[in-house]
Design a protein around this motif. Structure first.
Motif, mmCIF file in Angstrom:
data_model
loop_
_atom_site.group_PDB
_atom_site.id
_atom_site.type_symbol
_atom_site.label_atom_id
_atom_site.label_comp_id
_atom_site.label_asym_id
_atom_site.label_seq_id
_atom_site.Cartn_x
_atom_site.Cartn_y
_atom_site.Cartn_z
ATOM 1 N N GLN A 6 -6.280 -3.344 12.453
ATOM 2 C CA GLN A 6 -7.612 -3.668 11.478
ATOM 3 C C GLN A 6 -8.096 -1.968 11.492
ATOM 4 O O GLN A 6 -7.169 -0.980 12.497
ATOM 5 C CB GLN A 6 -8.851 -3.761 12.433
ATOM 6 C CG GLN A 6 -9.112 -4.962 12.692
ATOM 7 C CD GLN A 6 -10.676 -4.754 12.115
ATOM 8 O OE1 GLN A 6 -11.331 -4.124 12.771
ATOM 9 N NE2 GLN A 6 -11.770 -6.332 11.993
ATOM 10 N N GLY A 50 0.874 -0.796 0.032
ATOM 11 C CA GLY A 50 -0.158 -0.003 -0.178
ATOM 12 C C GLY A 50 1.175 1.295 -0.372
ATOM 13 O O GLY A 50 1.930 0.998 -0.084
ATOM 14 N N GLY A 100 -2.165 6.684 -2.320
ATOM 15 C CA GLY A 100 -3.253 6.227 -2.197
ATOM 16 C C GLY A 100 -4.045 6.262 -1.004
ATOM 17 O O GLY A 100 -5.678 5.936 -0.775
HETATM 18 C C1 LIG Z 1 -6.534 -5.956 4.832
HETATM 19 C C2 LIG Z 1 -6.249 -4.797 5.165
HETATM 20 C C3 LIG Z 1 -5.969 -4.134 6.297
HETATM 21 C C4 LIG Z 1 -6.066 -3.226 5.764
HETATM 22 N N1 LIG Z 1 -5.879 -2.462 7.503
HETATM 23 C C5 LIG Z 1 -5.839 -0.823 6.963
HETATM 24 C C6 LIG Z 1 -5.344 -0.040 8.528
HETATM 25 O O1 LIG Z 1 -5.550 -0.538 9.744
HETATM 26 N N2 LIG Z 1 -5.487 1.245 8.374
HETATM 27 C C7 LIG Z 1 -5.348 2.215 6.684
HETATM 28 O O2 LIG Z 1 -5.543 3.535 6.801
HETATM 29 N N3 LIG Z 1 -5.791 1.148 6.021
HETATM 30 C C8 LIG Z 1 -5.934 -0.405 6.414
HETATM 31 N N4 LIG Z 1 -5.650 -0.830 5.077
HETATM 32 C C9 LIG Z 1 -5.743 -0.019 3.750
HETATM 33 C C10 LIG Z 1 -4.308 0.376 2.957
HETATM 34 O O3 LIG Z 1 -3.873 1.494 3.693
HETATM 35 C C11 LIG Z 1 -4.211 0.637 1.618
HETATM 36 O O4 LIG Z 1 -2.996 1.451 1.012
HETATM 37 C C12 LIG Z 1 -4.634 1.756 1.238
HETATM 38 O O5 LIG Z 1 -6.380 2.261 1.801
HETATM 39 C C13 LIG Z 1 -4.683 2.496 0.353
HETATM 40 O O6 LIG Z 1 -3.487 2.515 -0.765
HETATM 41 P P1 LIG Z 1 -3.049 1.301 -2.352
HETATM 42 O O7 LIG Z 1 -1.570 2.398 -3.070
HETATM 43 O O8 LIG Z 1 -2.996 0.410 -2.036
HETATM 44 O O9 LIG Z 1 -4.007 1.906 -3.014
HETATM 45 P P2 LIG Z 1 -5.022 1.678 -4.166
HETATM 46 O O10 LIG Z 1 -6.001 0.585 -3.246
HETATM 47 O O11 LIG Z 1 -4.006 1.084 -5.308
HETATM 48 O O12 LIG Z 1 -5.688 3.108 -4.679
HETATM 49 C C14 LIG Z 1 -7.118 2.905 -3.835
HETATM 50 C C15 LIG Z 1 -7.536 4.521 -4.053
HETATM 51 O O13 LIG Z 1 -7.425 5.348 -4.535
HETATM 52 C C16 LIG Z 1 -6.688 5.923 -6.046
HETATM 53 N N5 LIG Z 1 -5.511 6.682 -5.633
HETATM 54 C C17 LIG Z 1 -4.516 5.577 -6.055
HETATM 55 N N6 LIG Z 1 -3.618 6.496 -6.207
HETATM 56 C C18 LIG Z 1 -3.895 7.438 -6.434
HETATM 57 C C19 LIG Z 1 -2.979 8.436 -7.271
HETATM 58 N N7 LIG Z 1 -1.811 8.668 -6.923
HETATM 59 N N8 LIG Z 1 -3.444 9.585 -7.657
HETATM 60 C C20 LIG Z 1 -5.250 9.000 -7.816
HETATM 61 N N9 LIG Z 1 -6.043 8.737 -7.548
HETATM 62 C C21 LIG Z 1 -4.923 7.221 -6.192
HETATM 63 C C22 LIG Z 1 -7.107 4.699 -6.925
HETATM 64 O O14 LIG Z 1 -8.043 4.756 -7.824
HETATM 65 C C23 LIG Z 1 -8.262 3.830 -6.035
HETATM 66 O O15 LIG Z 1 -9.355 4.490 -5.902
HETATM 67 C C24 LIG Z 1 -5.751 -1.963 5.418
HETATM 68 C C25 LIG Z 1 -6.177 -2.951 3.163
HETATM 69 C C26 LIG Z 1 -6.116 -4.222 3.766
HETATM 70 C C27 LIG Z 1 -6.803 -5.150 2.150
#
Ligand SMILES: Cc1cc2nc3c(=O)[nH]c(=O)nc-3n(C[C@H](O)[C@H](O)[C@H](O)COP(=O)(O)OP(=O)(O)OC[C@H]3O[C@@H](n4cnc5c(N)ncnc54)[C@H](O)[C@@H]3O)c2cc1C
Length: 284
Positions: free
Chosen positions: A191, A110, A114
């Motif tokens: 979580q 992550g 994002g």
């Molecule tokens: C099991 C699980 C537990 C989690 N627990 C937590 C937690 O405790 N706390 C927490 O905060 N998060 C948690 N998360 C979420 C995690 O932090 C993700 O990394 C984060 O929410 C999204 O980051 P990503 O880079 O994966 O984005 P992505 O999933 O790739 O994208 C998320 C969204 O943002 C958009 N996007 C991404 N990058 C850009 C950009 N540069 N410009 C414009 N739009 C963009 C995408 O189009 C999409 O709509 C969890 C996820 C999972 C699967």
């Protein structure tokens, strides 16, 4: 479930990514680390025709010093933010908070950008970014513009990023020497928080000279607890003074009710967690 079929491109430059986004409009979706997007696609809550992967655009990664701010590339993984010495020195609140985000695997995939672009009100990165007065640099084909933290989070899962725009970097004004603490309340490990409080404190002697406090999951966006900040300024860092200020934590909030707790329970938590976060940030 398996996502609906989509095309996939992984451009090497920001310009190519913006061109692809502009060409496909509503039918395109950006993917960063995929940790929020892929579950959405697998549940078929969204079915884009094309997914544009930012993973090959090196200029969107890394942390750099830029005078009175540190700059974090949108594609910088949480795990890098968690260990970067510039973040720890100048944005201790972010360093503290990111250690509590999900588990190690998710922190490696992550990304900081994002998580902020996703704008989940229960996400752990919004409140620290808001408390530290982050600025969001957003690029479109016509150029870039910068949005202040107060204007960035618009509503539930909605930000100031336009449909044909990409978040490229986040500038965090330096808070060197400030104490900081992120107090997160969960029922089980790894979580999203039921409620969390981000607090940064500039203490002089035993007095709180300045405090910046923001709340996670107390409304449809992360919220600044300005009443608490006002009440803390100039107060001694004692339990009594901080307890009194923390009573203002619920001002302007609109917490959700769900299976993890109702709105009243969250209001109670906000006061308790604010007191704990501020006292820890002040080193009391
Ligand atoms: C099991 C699980 C537990 C989690 N627990 C937590 C937690 O405790 N706390 C927490 O905060 N998060 C948690 N998360 C979420 C995690 O932090 C993700 O990394 C984060 O929410 C999204 O980051 P990503 O880079 O994966 O984005 P992505 O999933 O790739 O994208 C998320 C969204 O943002 C958009 N996007 C991404 N990058 C850009 C950009 N540069 N410009 C414009 N739009 C963009 C995408 O189009 C999409 O709509 C969890 C996820 C999972 C699967």
């Amino acid at each position: 479930m398996i996502p609906a079929q989509f095309d996939y491109v992984a451009p090497a430059t920001l310009e190519e990514a913006l061109n692809a986004l502009s060409e496909h409009g509503d039918d395109a979706k950006i993917i960063a680390g995929g940790q929020s997007l892929l579950p959405v696609l697998r549940m078929r809550l969204n079915a884009p025709e094309i997914v544009i992967d930012l993973g090959k655009i090196e200029s969107l990664r890394g942390v750099r010093d830029d005078g009175d701010a540190i700059v974090i590339g949108a594609m910088t993984p949480h795990a890098v933010v968690a260990t970067d010495p510039l973040v720890e020195e100048h944005a201790l609140l972010l360093h503290e908070a990111v250690q509590h985000l999900a588990d190690a695997q998710i922190r490696h995939r992550g990304t900081f950008g994002g998580a902020l672009a996703h704008a989940d009100p229960a996400g752990d990165m919004g409140a620290p970014a808001l408390a530290l007065g982050a600025q969001f640099v957003i690029a479109g084909l016509g150029g870039t513009h910068t949005v202040e933290a107060d204007e960035f989070f618009v509503d539930l899962f909605e930000t100031a990023i336009g449909e044909d725009e990409i978040l490229t970097e986040i500038r965090i004004p330096k808070h060197t020497g400030w104490g900081a603490h992120y107090e997160k309340f969960v029922r089980v490990a790894h979580q999203w928080p039921i409620v969390a409080v981000a607090a940064a404190v500039r203490a002089e002697g035993g007095t709180i000279a300045e405090a910046r406090v923001a709340l996670t999951n107390m409304g449809s966006t992360p919220l600044r607890a300005r009443g608490v900040e006002e009440a803390l300024a100039g107060q001694p860092a004692t339990d009594d003074a901080v307890r009194a200020a923390a009573e203002r934590a619920t001002e302007g909030t609109n917490p959700p009710s769900d299976l993890n707790g109702d709105a009243d329970y969250r209001r109670h938590l906000a006061g308790v967690l604010t007191r704990r976060a501020v006292l820890a940030a002040a080193g009391a």
